[in-house]
Design a protein around this motif. Structure first.
Motif, PDB file in Angstrom:
ATOM      1  N   GLU A   2       1.076  -1.423   0.023  1.00 46.91           N
ATOM      2  CA  GLU A   2      -0.254  -0.164   0.562  1.00 46.91           C
ATOM      3  C   GLU A   2       1.098   0.675   0.422  1.00 46.91           C
ATOM      4  OE1 GLU A   2      -4.042   2.142   0.550  1.00 46.91           O
ATOM      5  OE2 GLU A   2      -3.070  -0.414  -0.010  1.00 46.91           O
ATOM      6  N   CYS A   3       0.746   1.599  -0.936  1.00 43.09           N
ATOM      7  CA  CYS A   3       1.291   3.006  -1.005  1.00 43.09           C
ATOM      8  C   CYS A   3       0.327   3.993  -1.321  1.00 43.09           C
ATOM      9  CB  CYS A   3       2.789   2.952  -1.765  1.00 43.09           C
ATOM     10  SG  CYS A   3       3.258   4.678  -2.275  1.00 43.09           S
ATOM     11  N   ILE A   4       0.105   5.989  -0.895  1.00 45.37           N
ATOM     12  CA  ILE A   4      -0.476   6.683  -0.880  1.00 45.37           C
ATOM     13  C   ILE A   4      -0.055   7.292  -3.055  1.00 45.37           C
ATOM     14  CG2 ILE A   4      -1.486   9.359  -0.572  1.00 45.37           C
ATOM     15  CD1 ILE A   4      -1.150   7.874   1.860  1.00 45.37           C
ATOM     16  N   PHE A   5       1.528   7.726  -3.110  1.00 47.81           N
ATOM     17  CA  PHE A   5       1.607   8.394  -3.941  1.00 47.81           C
ATOM     18  C   PHE A   5       1.749   7.283  -4.920  1.00 47.81           C
ATOM     19  CE2 PHE A   5       4.375  11.202  -1.619  1.00 47.81           C
ATOM     20  CZ  PHE A   5       3.450  12.157  -0.642  1.00 47.81           C
ATOM     21  N   CYS A   6       1.920   5.863  -4.542  1.00 47.96           N
ATOM     22  CA  CYS A   6       1.387   4.646  -5.990  1.00 47.96           C
ATOM     23  C   CYS A   6       0.396   5.124  -6.400  1.00 47.96           C
ATOM     24  CB  CYS A   6       2.014   4.111  -5.993  1.00 47.96           C
ATOM     25  SG  CYS A   6       4.063   3.520  -5.507  1.00 47.96           S
ATOM     26  N   ASP A   7      -1.162   5.141  -5.513  1.00 46.89           N
ATOM     27  CA  ASP A   7      -1.862   4.859  -5.461  1.00 46.89           C
ATOM     28  C   ASP A   7      -2.336   6.212  -6.807  1.00 46.89           C
ATOM     29  OD1 ASP A   7      -2.891   2.749  -4.605  1.00 46.89           O
ATOM     30  OD2 ASP A   7      -3.778   3.418  -2.896  1.00 46.89           O
ATOM     31  N   ALA A  22       6.761  11.094 -18.401  1.00 44.78           N
ATOM     32  CA  ALA A  22       7.035   9.892 -18.319  1.00 44.78           C
ATOM     33  C   ALA A  22       7.298   9.237 -17.009  1.00 44.78           C
ATOM     34  CB  ALA A  22       7.968   9.573 -19.557  1.00 44.78           C
ATOM     35  N   ARG A  23       8.461  10.871 -15.762  1.00 43.77           N
ATOM     36  CA  ARG A  23       9.294   9.682 -14.993  1.00 43.77           C
ATOM     37  C   ARG A  23       8.728  10.276 -13.683  1.00 43.77           C
ATOM     38  NH1 ARG A  23      14.078   7.480 -16.233  1.00 43.77           N
ATOM     39  NH2 ARG A  23      14.566   7.182 -18.216  1.00 43.77           N
ATOM     40  N   ILE A  24       7.669  11.859 -13.502  1.00 46.16           N
ATOM     41  CA  ILE A  24       7.734  12.121 -12.655  1.00 46.16           C
ATOM     42  C   ILE A  24       5.906  12.576 -12.394  1.00 46.16           C
ATOM     43  CG2 ILE A  24       9.991  12.984 -12.008  1.00 46.16           C
ATOM     44  CD1 ILE A  24       7.669  15.113 -12.602  1.00 46.16           C
ATOM     45  N   ILE A  25       5.361  13.046 -11.016  1.00 48.18           N
ATOM     46  CA  ILE A  25       4.643  14.290 -10.988  1.00 48.18           C
ATOM     47  C   ILE A  25       4.313  14.757 -10.229  1.00 48.18           C
ATOM     48  CG2 ILE A  25       3.695  11.904  -9.540  1.00 48.18           C
ATOM     49  CD1 ILE A  25       0.586  11.919 -11.259  1.00 48.18           C
ATOM     50  N   ALA A  26       3.685  15.764  -9.948  1.00 46.46           N
ATOM     51  CA  ALA A  26       3.883  16.885  -9.372  1.00 46.46           C
ATOM     52  C   ALA A  26       1.973  17.357  -9.081  1.00 46.46           C
ATOM     53  CB  ALA A  26       4.510  17.979  -9.892  1.00 46.46           C
ATOM     54  N   PRO A  42       8.304  10.159  -8.052  1.00 47.42           N
ATOM     55  CA  PRO A  42       8.888   9.866  -9.444  1.00 47.42           C
ATOM     56  C   PRO A  42       7.959   8.627  -9.242  1.00 47.42           C
ATOM     57  CG  PRO A  42      10.229   9.029  -7.267  1.00 47.42           C
ATOM     58  CD  PRO A  42       9.800  10.125  -6.802  1.00 47.42           C
ATOM     59  N   LYS A  43       7.184   8.057 -11.061  1.00 38.94           N
ATOM     60  CA  LYS A  43       6.540   7.832 -10.978  1.00 38.94           C
ATOM     61  C   LYS A  43       6.919   6.262 -10.357  1.00 38.94           C
ATOM     62  CE  LYS A  43       3.675   9.892 -14.247  1.00 38.94           C
ATOM     63  NZ  LYS A  43       3.280  10.162 -16.307  1.00 38.94           N
ATOM     64  N   LYS A  44       7.551   5.309 -10.789  1.00 41.59           N
ATOM     65  CA  LYS A  44       7.977   4.526 -10.209  1.00 41.59           C
ATOM     66  C   LYS A  44       8.674   4.486  -8.378  1.00 41.59           C
ATOM     67  CE  LYS A  44      11.108   2.571 -13.766  1.00 41.59           C
ATOM     68  NZ  LYS A  44      12.342   1.928 -13.926  1.00 41.59           N
ATOM     69  N   HIS A  45       8.281   4.026  -7.679  1.00 41.19           N
ATOM     70  CA  HIS A  45       8.481   3.308  -6.269  1.00 41.19           C
ATOM     71  C   HIS A  45       9.419   3.348  -5.639  1.00 41.19           C
ATOM     72  CE1 HIS A  45       6.856   2.989  -2.119  1.00 41.19           C
ATOM     73  NE2 HIS A  45       8.080   2.636  -1.885  1.00 41.19           N
ATOM     74  N   PRO A  95       6.981   6.618   2.317  1.00 38.64           N
ATOM     75  CA  PRO A  95       7.655   6.194   2.210  1.00 38.64           C
ATOM     76  C   PRO A  95       7.926   6.071   1.020  1.00 38.64           C
ATOM     77  CG  PRO A  95       6.204   4.163   2.883  1.00 38.64           C
ATOM     78  CD  PRO A  95       6.014   5.935   3.313  1.00 38.64           C
ATOM     79  N   HIS A  96       7.036   6.912  -0.441  1.00 42.90           N
ATOM     80  CA  HIS A  96       8.030   7.077  -1.396  1.00 42.90           C
ATOM     81  C   HIS A  96       8.571   8.268  -1.917  1.00 42.90           C
ATOM     82  CE1 HIS A  96       6.317   6.569  -6.164  1.00 42.90           C
ATOM     83  NE2 HIS A  96       6.570   7.674  -5.957  1.00 42.90           N
ATOM     84  N   MET A  97       9.622   8.416  -2.617  1.00 44.95           N
ATOM     85  CA  MET A  97      10.789   9.890  -2.526  1.00 44.95           C
ATOM     86  C   MET A  97       9.933  11.031  -2.615  1.00 44.95           C
ATOM     87  SD  MET A  97      12.464  11.476  -4.969  1.00 44.95           S
ATOM     88  CE  MET A  97      13.905  12.289  -4.152  1.00 44.95           C
TER      89      MET A  97
END
Ligand SMILES: [Zn+2]
Length: 136
Positions: A2-7, A22-26, A42-45, A95-97
């Motif tokens: 479970e990760c809020i930012f990945c969601d 492609a790589r980031i979201i703000a 970053p879009k990847k966790h 815990p997602h950079m």
């Protein structure tokens, strides 16, 4: 996991997204230190910056300048902070950079740690003001 930012990346959780490539979201921090407080993720966790390949580190930090410029214009801020915490003992909550871009208003001294719970309408208002035109 479970990760809020990945969601947020996967659009499984709402957020006021200001920019993505492609790589980031703000998007706007839900618990802002001040109006326009934005997170670049970053879009990847990855938990910490030390877990990341340099291409994703570069993508996150390349977005800092256009995001900061646009958020300052939208909020009338005169200064801003850039912060990036790694690990709970460094005050990393999710815990997602992520990189914080925190606009600062003239003569308004808000602390570093005092956060407010803002309402969604306020976040929506700020998000509509921000136009990021020179993002990478
Ligand atoms: Zn994540």
């Amino acid at each position: 996991m479970e990760c809020i930012f990945c969601d947020i990346v996967a659009r499984k959780r709402p957020a006021h997204i200001l920019y993505e490539n492609a790589r980031i979201i703000a998007f706007l921090d839900k618990y802002p230190i001040d109006d326009g407080h934005t997170l670049i993720v970053p879009k990847k966790h990855y938990e910490r910056i030390t877990d990341m390949p340099h291409e994703d580190v570069a993508a996150v930090f390349t977005a800092v300048s256009p995001v900061a410029r646009s958020v300052m214009t939208a909020t009338g801020a005169v200064a801003f902070n850039v912060a990036q915490n790694n690990g709970r003992d460094a005050m990393q909550i999710i815990p997602h950079m992520h990189v914080h871009v925190i606009p600062r208003q003239a003569n308004k001294t808000l602390g570093w740690s005092k956060r407010t719970i803002t309402d969604d309408a306020e976040l929506l208002k700020v998000s509509k003001l921000v136009r990021i035109s020179q993002a990478p």
